[in-house]
Design a protein around this motif. Structure first.
Motif, short mmCIF file in Angstrom:
data_model
loop_
_atom_site.label_atom_id
_atom_site.label_comp_id
_atom_site.label_asym_id
_atom_site.label_seq_id
_atom_site.Cartn_x
_atom_site.Cartn_y
_atom_site.Cartn_z
N ASP A 396 74.86 -6.22 62.71
CA ASP A 396 73.94 -5.44 62.78
C ASP A 396 73.62 -4.31 63.81
OD1 ASP A 396 71.42 -4.65 61.69
OD2 ASP A 396 70.44 -5.94 61.93
N ARG A 415 73.64 -6.64 53.34
CA ARG A 415 73.16 -6.76 55.43
C ARG A 415 73.47 -5.94 55.64
NH1 ARG A 415 75.94 -11.67 56.36
NH2 ARG A 415 73.69 -13.23 55.59
N PRO A 416 72.75 -5.06 56.39
CA PRO A 416 73.56 -4.37 57.63
C PRO A 416 75.06 -4.54 58.59
CG PRO A 416 71.13 -3.88 57.74
CD PRO A 416 71.03 -5.35 56.29
N VAL A 501 69.10 1.52 50.43
CA VAL A 501 70.42 1.88 52.11
C VAL A 501 70.83 2.53 52.70
CG1 VAL A 501 70.97 -0.77 50.96
CG2 VAL A 501 71.74 0.77 50.26
N ARG A 504 77.30 3.82 55.58
CA ARG A 504 78.16 4.99 56.69
C ARG A 504 79.06 5.41 55.99
NH1 ARG A 504 79.24 0.88 62.41
NH2 ARG A 504 81.57 0.88 61.03
N VAL A 509 77.18 -1.16 55.21
CA VAL A 509 75.75 -0.94 55.78
C VAL A 509 75.36 -0.54 56.63
CG1 VAL A 509 73.64 -1.75 54.89
CG2 VAL A 509 75.92 -2.02 52.98
N ALA A 510 74.40 0.40 57.13
CA ALA A 510 74.29 0.62 58.36
C ALA A 510 72.03 0.31 58.37
CB ALA A 510 73.86 2.00 58.73
N ARG A 511 71.85 0.26 57.80
CA ARG A 511 70.05 -0.19 57.55
C ARG A 511 69.79 0.31 55.80
NH1 ARG A 511 65.42 0.87 60.43
NH2 ARG A 511 67.10 0.97 62.07
N ARG A 512 69.13 -1.42 56.45
CA ARG A 512 68.61 -1.23 54.31
C ARG A 512 66.95 -1.93 54.28
NH1 ARG A 512 70.73 -6.88 51.67
NH2 ARG A 512 69.18 -7.95 53.58
N ALA A 526 67.04 5.71 61.36
CA ALA A 526 68.25 5.04 60.92
C ALA A 526 68.95 6.32 61.18
CB ALA A 526 67.96 4.72 59.37
N ALA A 530 71.91 5.60 63.34
CA ALA A 530 74.06 5.25 63.32
C ALA A 530 74.67 6.20 64.08
CB ALA A 530 73.80 4.88 61.76
#
Length: 546
Positions: A396, A415-416, A501, A504, A509-512, A526, A530
């Motif tokens: 993560d 998920r991240p 979300v 990248r 997924v970088a953030r949610r 965020a 990243a």
């Protein structure tokens, strides 16, 4: 053998007009599958590179055959899917038989391509010597320079870049190339890796195999069947190669009684005798294209880079051919590294972003190798190929709990650290459709839920603040540009109707955010995070951050 040191001369000042080295942002050593993939992906992100390959041209042996669904998604993102479709076929399945002349074969595994429900690309059968020309042409079309017959003979690192010596093998002349970063895609015995003193963990060169590529009319025993592969009782395997319009075959057998130094003619005679037996055609006269005796290594480098030099493909990991995951893992190495190099070179990311390459890819390689070996040994712990292709997880990026090395791609979480799940969205009424994955690849992408209107102006601010390419979409809801008639998107990505979300450039997924955050700067923080730019990221309080 090449030489390398970690200190050296500083780069020539920008106002020095005297003769000096050629300059290029990235030098790629090795012009095979991983190196050419890196060239295409770097060029896709606007980074110029030079590729040098010691061979005189692209190899003619088919080598790797399977192009996994994840690699198909990578090449789809840069527009190469139609060209690859023209030289590939879809897998039809593995079978077991006593000989090809058997009336019936026993199917091994499920029919068809099990990745199609969860990937817009799916897997393909594409010989490496058919894929590499496509990559070479695309790399050059996009502005990459690819030179064959050139060999790296030494390099020196300093705090500002790498100075490399390149030998023209046809003339014996050397030239100096100055680059910001050097990518070593120079194979299993990687001179660059050895010069850096990076050790390998695992076993090299055993067991040994004989591989024969040939053309022959097998229709008298196939009777219209076109299996992906047929496994025979003595662990011999016959693979379908080429295309249905220009079929080739590859016969492989583990170890053989001939001496290690046996000449190609002797190996060829041995292979012909075996082929007549396993095909059930005693009079078969195959047109043998190549005979190769080789060792199957199972190794991973202890680290995937040092300073401004990075390892990818076989230079970083070598895997047995089971499942065809070795070459595909190299393609995904290039995919992971290319956008990060571009972000650093374009000034939108901190150089510490490149540290995540080793943290992410070395774990994937080690995990994949373990399960390939477990499959070979028929261990019950071995994961299915679809999970190894599409389910691997990165740590993560926000420092959340480690969810482990992979998840079930048929039940994705969003998920991240996970691959963003595939979802078909209808377009142009219902006459066309686009995958959510088709929205990725040119920069960071924000996907907001059907009630996530406030995310779109936040995306504009995040793009302006980071300087990185950025795209924002609202999926579903009134007047949304992307329809989601089944309202599947929020549940698939684990968010509420007003959540979002951040994805990248490589589709991870970088953030949610499960719901809209309290602060308007959450997205900007965020994106900075990243890009490894913590100096720009003040602490945030985000309601529902996952």
């Amino acid at each position: 053998m090449i030489t390398a040191t970690d200190t050296g001369p500083a780069p020539r000042p920008a106002d020095d007009k005297g003769p000096g080295p050629d300059h290029v942002p990235v030098l790629v050593v090795g012009g095979s599958l991983s190196g050419l993939s890196a060239a295409v992906l770097l060029a896709h992100h606007g980074v110029k590179c030079l590729v040098v390959e010691r061979r005189s041209g692209i190899g003619t042996h088919p080598r790797s055959r399977v192009l996994t669904a994840r690699s198909g998604e990578v090449f789809r993102s840069v527009g190469l899917e139609p060209a690859i479709d023209a030289v590939s076929s879809r897998p039809s399945g593995w079978f077991h038989a006593r000989t090809l002349a058997d009336a019936t074969y026993t199917r091994l595994g499920a029919p068809g391509d099990p990745t199609l429900p969860v990937s817009p690309a799916g897997s393909r059968l594409c010989d490496q010597n058919r894929l590499e020309p496509i990559l070479l042409a695309e790399a050059r079309r996009r502005g990459a320079r690819v030179l064959f017959g050139r060999e790296l003979t030494g390099f020196v690192q300093d705090p500002y870049g790498v100075t490399a010596r390149i030998l023209d093998r046809s003339t014996g002349r050397s030239r100096t190339v100055r680059c910001c970063y050097l990518l070593a895609a120079d194979g299993t015995r990687s001179p660059v890796r050895e010069a850096l003193g990076i050790a390998l963990h695992g076993r090299r060169g055993a067991p040994r195999f004989l591989s024969t590529v040939f053309a022959a009319d097998l229709d008298p025993v196939l009777h219209g069947r076109r299996p992906t592969a047929v496994v025979f009782p003595d662990r011999e395997v016959l693979f379908a190669r080429g295309t249905p319009h220009a079929p080739l075959w590859e016969y492989g057998i583990p170890d053989i009684p001939l001496a290690t130094g046996a000449r190609e003619e002797e190996l060829g005679r041995y292979a012909r005798d075996r082929l007549r037996r396993v095909t059930g055609l005693p009079g078969l006269e195959p047109d043998v294209h190549s005979v190769l005796r080789w060792g199957a290594s199972a190794v991973v480098a202890e680290r995937f880079g040092e300073g401004r030099v990075f390892l990818l493909g076989d230079a970083a990991h070598t895997m047995p051919v089971i499942g065809g995951l070795g070459g595909n893992t190299g393609i995904q190495d290039a995919h992971n590294l290319a956008w990060k190099l571009a972000a650093v070179l374009h000034g939108s990311a901190d150089g510490r972003l490149l540290d995540t390459y080793d943290a992410e890819r070395s774990r994937v390689a080690a995990h994949t190798l373990w399960h390939v070996l477990a499959t070979a040994r028929a261990l019950p712990e071995a994961l299915d190929p679809e999970t190894l292709q599409l389910g691997y997880l990165y740590p993560d990026p926000a420092g959340g709990p480690d969810a482990g090395p992979c998840e079930d791609p048929y039940h994705p979480t969003g998920r991240p650290g996970s691959r963003a799940p595939h979802l078909w969205l209808p377009q142009d009424g219902d006459r066309a459709r686009v995958s959510v994955l088709d929205l990725f690849g040119a920069g960071f992408t924000l996907l907001a839920g059907p009630l996530g209107q406030r995310w779109l102006p936040a995306g504009t601010r995040a793009a302006a603040g980071s300087g990185a390419p950025f795209h924002a979409y609202r999926i579903g809801g009134p007047h949304a540009g992307l329809r989601d008639p089944r309202r599947a998107f929020p549940a698939l990505y684990g968010i509420g109707p007003d959540g979002a979300v951040l994805v990248r450039p490589d589709g991870y997924v970088a953030r949610r955010w499960e719901t809209a955050p309290r602060t308007d700067t959450a997205l900007e923080h965020a994106v900075c995070e990243a890009l490894a730019r913590p100096a720009y990221c003040a602490p945030e309080s985000v309601r529902g951050a996952a």
